[in-house]
Write an enzyme that holds these catalytic residues in place. Structure first.
Site: not given
Ligand code: NDP
Length: 497
Positions: A245, A279
């Site tokens: 997502e 998002c």
């Molecule tokens: P990120 O992609 O930065 O992070 C998402 C999660 O992935 C966090 O828990 C993060 O940890 C973790 N993560 C980071 N690097 C890795 C890795 N290499 N392997 C596995 N997990 C990892 O997104 P954001 O938190 O900044 O969220 C915003 C984004 O989410 C926007 O693009 C938004 O559009 C999208 N989004 C999509 C939705 C949907 O349903 N389609 C709903 C809500 C948001 P950490 O934070 O510790 O880096």
């Protein structure tokens, strides 16, 4: 004790992840950081918990999930306040978020048996002596990786589907909102104290990576497209299936017969709620010529009344401020005009509502996810041009159409997983509708029947009930029987329509 940190920036100190209020820098709470060993141990324990959870049966799980739902309702203010202290989200936005989460939990709990439970399948000619059984079996342990922007509803979507399907969960919340994540796991443990059916593990991206490699049966990821690709690559090492997502650049189309004030009101809400960090937030509007001027005027009027620090909370992730400023500056440098706000609207940690017009199609404000309270409005000749422009993006998450006669037809043609007609974002609130995108917005679905099936494997079983009349799948068949099979086939399927 309350320490003050750089607003919004999480810090790791003495093995603890400290999250902070993006508006004030006050500590929102701290949680222990996991390493790879701790993640593997959590998954091992969850594996045992999953067996126990499955043995509760459909009814046992339903009762416990509904109790958890009730607990969320009872403590809705507490949870919304926690989300505010950690992400800066205004309380009312937090309340709406919990409301949607409760809807998904309730729906998944009540419908899991109907959607996933065992059923008999009608027999077909070639195996008429067999009866078919279909059921959906849980994966065991599902890894859920969540973002910070909706720290309650985005994880609860996959968590409720996966729990109702009979899985245990290891959940990695965003480093920006770990305390809300821990609260969710702790509150579930109040209802289900016997086993660690829902566990949270904390840390930075590497902890999410470790979860992908920890032996979970499936991963549900919500976050940015770039990280989604890394998650997929990590999961590919062991062929672990994933739901992605990811981000979006959702468009709203205003057709000639639209209710313009209603479209403007919904556009402002869809673009500015949660300070645009949504998002499925509306980032672009395509308004047809006859309504364009009225629409722009109504949007500016409504958005101009929103106050930073009140309806518009802070930008949770400090580095996002740079991206928002870059996008606005790029739009202005390429000939766009700010009819509200502009580059000076970015004043850390807030961004005031910004409405841009005449922004060229190749500007980053049109092409990339901005994730701030900004909106572009583009004048188009007709709905055809609006659809073409709306679809001209690698993303395909949600969208919206305002209009009467052709609105649903337009909605069908938008390259997106979900479209709201005469509303914005509304599809996220319906427990029985699937949620997910296409293209760079990801694949797989949470919520609804598809969201339940996402967390279970279909299992097909055939049971022989009698001797075969037309034995095809055996070396014992005679030439006469094969001729009969062909005859039966011609009778049933051989006639041209
Ligand atoms: P990120 O992609 O930065 O992070 C998402 C999660 O992935 C966090 O828990 C993060 O940890 C973790 N993560 C980071 N690097 C890795 C890795 N290499 N392997 C596995 N997990 C990892 O997104 P954001 O938190 O900044 O969220 C915003 C984004 O989410 C926007 O693009 C938004 O559009 C999208 N989004 C999509 C939705 C949907 O349903 N389609 C709903 C809500 C948001 P950490 O934070 O510790 O880096």
């Amino acid at each position: 004790m309350t320490a003050t940190h750089v607003p919004g920036l999480p810090v790791i100190e003495d093995g603890q992840l400290i999250s902070t209020n993006p508006a004030t820098g006050e500590e929102a709470g701290r949680v222990p950081v996991a390493d790879e060993k701790a993640v593997t141990a959590a998954v091992e324990q969850a594996r045992e918990a999953a067996v126990w959870w499955q043995s509760r049966g459909w009814e046992g799980r339903k009762v416990r999930l509904l109790r958890w739902r009730t607990l969320l309702v009872e403590r809705i203010e507490e949870l919304a306040e926690l989300a505010r202290s950690e992400s800066g989200k205004p309380i009312n936005d937090g309340i709406v978020e919990v409301t949607a989460a409760v809807e998904h939990l309730d729906w998944a709990a009540r419908n899991a048996r109907r959607v996933l439970g065992p059923r008999r399948m009608r027999t077909r000619l070639l195996l008429a002596e067999h009866v078919g059984h279909l059921e959906y079996q849980p994966y065991g342990v599902v890894g859920v990786i969540g973002p910070w922007n909706y720290p309650i509803v985005t994880p609860i979507g996959p968590i409720s589907g996966a729990l109702a399907a009979g899985n245990a969960i290891v959940f990695k919340p965003s480093e920006y909102t770990p305390v809300v994540g821990q609260w969710l796991a702790d509150s579930f443990a109040e209802i289900v104290p016997e086993q660690p059916v829902l566990r949270a593990v904390h840390g930075l991206g590497d902890v999410g990576g470790a979860l992908c490699r920890s032996g979970v049966g499936k991963v549900s990821f919500t976050g940015s497209t770039a990280t989604g690709k890394k998650v997929m690559a990590a999961c590919a090492e062991n062929l672990v299936p994933v739901v992605i997502e990811a981000g979006g650049k959702d468009a709203l189309i205003v057709d000639a017969d639209a209710d313009v004030p209603a479209a403007a009101e919904a556009a402002v809400w869809g673009a500015m709620t949660n300070a645009g960090q949504t998002c499925i937030g509306i980032e672009r509007v395509y308004a047809v010529e006859p309504v364009y001027d009225r629409f722009v005027q109504a949007v500016v009027e409504k958005a101009g009344k929103l106050r930073t620090g009140e309806e518009i909370g802070p930008i949770t992730m400090p580095r996002q401020l740079e991206i928002i400023r870059d996008h606005i500056e790029d739009a202005l440098a390429r000939g766009g005009r700010a009819v509200l706000g502009g580059a000076e609207a970015v004043r850390a940690p807030y961004v005031a509502p910004t409405v841009l017009v005449d922004v060229p199609d190749d500007s980053s404000e049109i092409r990339e996810e901005t994730f701030g309270p900004t909106l572009t409005i583009t004048r188009v000749r007709d709905a055809e041009e609006a659809i073409r422009k709306a679809n001209d993006t690698p993303y395909g998450l949600g969208g919206s159409v305002f209009g009467k006669r052709d609105a649903v037809r337009i909605a069908r043609r938008l390259r997106a997983g979900m479209v709201a007609v005469n509303g914005t974002l509304t599809f996220v609130g319906m427990g029985n509708l699937p949620f997910g995108g296409v293209g760079e917005s990801g694949f797989g679905r949470i919520h609804g029947e598809d969201g339940l099936r996402e967390f279970a494997r279909p299992k097909a079983i055939t049971v022989r009930r009698a001797r075969s009349l037309l034995p095809a799948m055996t070396f014992e068949r005679t030439p006469a029987q094969v001729r009969q099979i062909v005859k039966a086939l011609r009778l049933l399927y051989g006639r041209r329509r």
